[in-house]
Write an enzyme that holds these catalytic residues in place. Structure first.
Site, PDB file in Angstrom:
ATOM      1  N   GLU A 154      88.625  30.171  59.710  1.00  0.00           N
ATOM      2  CA  GLU A 154      88.829  31.219  59.521  1.00  0.00           C
ATOM      3  C   GLU A 154      87.398  31.638  60.054  1.00  0.00           C
ATOM      4  OE1 GLU A 154      91.031  31.648  55.727  1.00  0.00           O
ATOM      5  OE2 GLU A 154      89.052  31.601  55.500  1.00  0.00           O
ATOM      6  N   CYS A 192      80.996  37.008  61.018  1.00  0.00           N
ATOM      7  CA  CYS A 192      80.913  35.766  59.800  1.00  0.00           C
ATOM      8  C   CYS A 192      81.666  34.645  60.702  1.00  0.00           C
ATOM      9  CB  CYS A 192      80.858  35.977  59.020  1.00  0.00           C
ATOM     10  SG  CYS A 192      81.049  35.100  57.746  1.00  0.00           S
ATOM     11  N   CYS A 223      83.865  21.349  54.207  1.00  0.00           N
ATOM     12  CA  CYS A 223      82.465  21.253  54.157  1.00  0.00           C
ATOM     13  C   CYS A 223      81.976  20.560  53.289  1.00  0.00           C
ATOM     14  CB  CYS A 223      82.067  22.618  53.929  1.00  0.00           C
ATOM     15  SG  CYS A 223      80.575  22.875  53.340  1.00  0.00           S
ATOM     16  N   CYS A 263      79.483  22.936  47.033  1.00  0.00           N
ATOM     17  CA  CYS A 263      78.602  24.818  46.350  1.00  0.00           C
ATOM     18  C   CYS A 263      79.834  24.930  45.107  1.00  0.00           C
ATOM     19  CB  CYS A 263      78.292  25.432  46.821  1.00  0.00           C
ATOM     20  SG  CYS A 263      76.772  24.940  48.353  1.00  0.00           S
ATOM     21  N   CYS A 305      82.241  28.371  45.766  1.00  0.00           N
ATOM     22  CA  CYS A 305      82.560  27.732  46.761  1.00  0.00           C
ATOM     23  C   CYS A 305      83.714  27.634  46.531  1.00  0.00           C
ATOM     24  CB  CYS A 305      81.827  27.459  48.061  1.00  0.00           C
ATOM     25  SG  CYS A 305      82.251  27.308  49.811  1.00  0.00           S
ATOM     26  N   CYS A 309      82.067  36.031  50.591  1.00  0.00           N
ATOM     27  CA  CYS A 309      80.762  35.394  50.328  1.00  0.00           C
ATOM     28  C   CYS A 309      81.392  34.317  49.561  1.00  0.00           C
ATOM     29  CB  CYS A 309      79.557  35.744  50.256  1.00  0.00           C
ATOM     30  SG  CYS A 309      78.587  34.883  49.431  1.00  0.00           S
TER      31      CYS A 309
HETATM   32  S1  SF4 Z   1      78.655  28.032  49.887  1.00  0.00           S
HETATM   33 FE1  SF4 Z   1      80.748  26.933  50.708  1.00  0.00          FE
HETATM   34  S2  SF4 Z   1      80.365  26.962  53.068  1.00  0.00           S
HETATM   35 FE2  SF4 Z   1      78.570  26.905  52.333  1.00  0.00          FE
HETATM   36  S3  SF4 Z   1      77.622  25.035  52.377  1.00  0.00           S
HETATM   37 FE3  SF4 Z   1      77.733  25.823  50.083  1.00  0.00          FE
HETATM   38  S4  SF4 Z   1      79.879  24.707  49.984  1.00  0.00           S
HETATM   39 FE4  SF4 Z   1      79.716  24.440  52.624  1.00  0.00          FE
END
Ligand code: SF4
Length: 363
Positions: free
Chosen positions: A106, A119, A126, A130, A133, A348
């Site tokens: 995306e 962005c 990933c 996090c 996220c 975000c």
């Molecule tokens: S916020 Fe999401 S995309 Fe960004 S580093 Fe952390 S897990 Fe990965």
């Protein structure tokens, strides 16, 4: 014995947008062109691809037949396949692209008064995990190739006048270090998309060795901005939302930021996602202030956007205001950034390929 050559043995063509200007000049020199001529042709080709945005080698009419047929035989120039787009009530647009292996990524266009920011994604999924996220729940599927990064910008620059680029979409950019650096070099190239280094920002969750490597690798004309996703004011708190903090605790991260050489009037951006009841107290504000002491910096306070898979709450408006006021009163540069595109999960921490859902809705 037969001597069959299966179709599978033909290697796939490399995408032309994988090549920096110097790589392309070397490729052309391999055809027997003199160095100066090869460099001249490389410039012409960059101009065709990134400025005139052609998608067919035959359209590059000022190239010799030899160069054109070499490109045609050995390189691919197909545009990135856009499979879906959505527009938020606030004007933010989210685009879903399908890659040649069927995976999806995306990109988001975020309009503001005086700029249009894209962005972009750097990985499919990933690995950083996090907790706030949405992308993290996918895990890491693979790194993006250079062309898959640059073409997000190229595709959307056909329809929009993009002024700023942030590497803040899916993935941890510094976890795909070399490809991200090469994509930056292409986006900055005068004959390419010709972005100013001040208008490009790489954001990281805090991979300390790679921040130090970036300090060495992207220098001079390639010195783009650095943003750190901080999101916590002490180790155990940050660890609870960002597992990467176990490998690289806050003190090491801040030292890497102090050692990151900034040009005059440049600052490191610290992104601070405010999670209701977790990291939004005035004690946190005080610790954050002390952490950034001595670093030319600005802090973006981002009130959290809840999404379906997340355990966190949105912080109360008055707590966000008080945190902000605390920092401003002590001359710490800070802004509240209300995320855009909340209604389309483009804000975000909310990006995640929705291809399956999109396809099932479309059918
Ligand atoms: S916020 Fe999401 S995309 Fe960004 S580093 Fe952390 S897990 Fe990965």
């Amino acid at each position: 014995m037969g001597c069959e050559v299966s179709a599978a043995s033909v290697p796939p063509k490399r995408h032309l947008c994988d090549l920096r200007m110097g790589d392309l000049a070397l490729e052309l020199a391999g055809l027997g062109l003199a160095e100066k001529k090869a460099r001249y042709h490389a410039k012409q080709i960059f101009n065709w691809v990134y400025q005139r945005k052609v998608t067919d080698f035959e359209a590059m009419t000022d190239l010799s037949k030899l160069v054109r047929s070499h490109l045609k035989e050995n390189f691919d120039l197909t545009p990135l396949g856009k499979v879906f787009e959505q527009k938020s009530v606030d004007g933010t647009q989210k685009f879903l692209f399908q890659l040649s292996d069927g995976k999806t990524i995306e990109s988001v266009l975020i309009p503001a008064q005086d700029r249009l920011t894209i962005c972009i994604s750097s990985q499919v999924g990933c690995a950083m995990g996090c907790k706030f996220c949405n992308t993290a729940s996918q895990g890491l599927m693979r790194n993006l190739e250079v062309h898959e990064i640059t073409r997000q910008v190229l595709e959307l620059s056909r329809v929009a006048n993009i002024t700023n680029i942030v590497y803040m979409g899916m993935g941890e950019p510094l976890h795909n270090f070399e490809n991200v650096c090469r994509s930056v070099e292409i986006l900055l190239s005068q004959e390419g998309l010709n972005f100013s280094k001040r208008k490009i920002t790489i954001s990281t969750s805090g991979l300390v060795p790679q921040i130090r490597k970036m300090n060495e690798r992207l220098v001079g004309p390639n010195r783009v901005n650095l943003a750190i996703s901080l999101n916590g004011s002490y180790d155990s708190q940050r660890e609870s939302v960002m597992p990467i903090n176990r490998a690289f605790p806050i003190e090491e991260l801040m030292q890497a930021c102090r050692d990151f050489e900034l040009e005059p009037h440049r600052r490191i951006t610290f992104e601070y996602v405010m999670l209701g009841g977790l990291n939004d107290n005035l004690e946190d504000a005080e610790r954050v202030m002390k952490l950034v002491e001595g670093i030319p910096s600005k802090i973006n306070l981002i009130p959290y956007n809840p999404h379906p898979a997340s355990p966190y709450d949105r912080p109360k408006e008055e707590k966000v205001e008080a945190f902000h006021r605390y920092l401003l009163d002590r001359n710490v540069s800070a802004m509240i950034r209300h995320s855009r595109g909340r209604d389309i999960l483009a804000a975000c921490g909310q990006l995640k390929s929705k291809f399956d859902e999109v396809v099932s809705v479309a059918q």
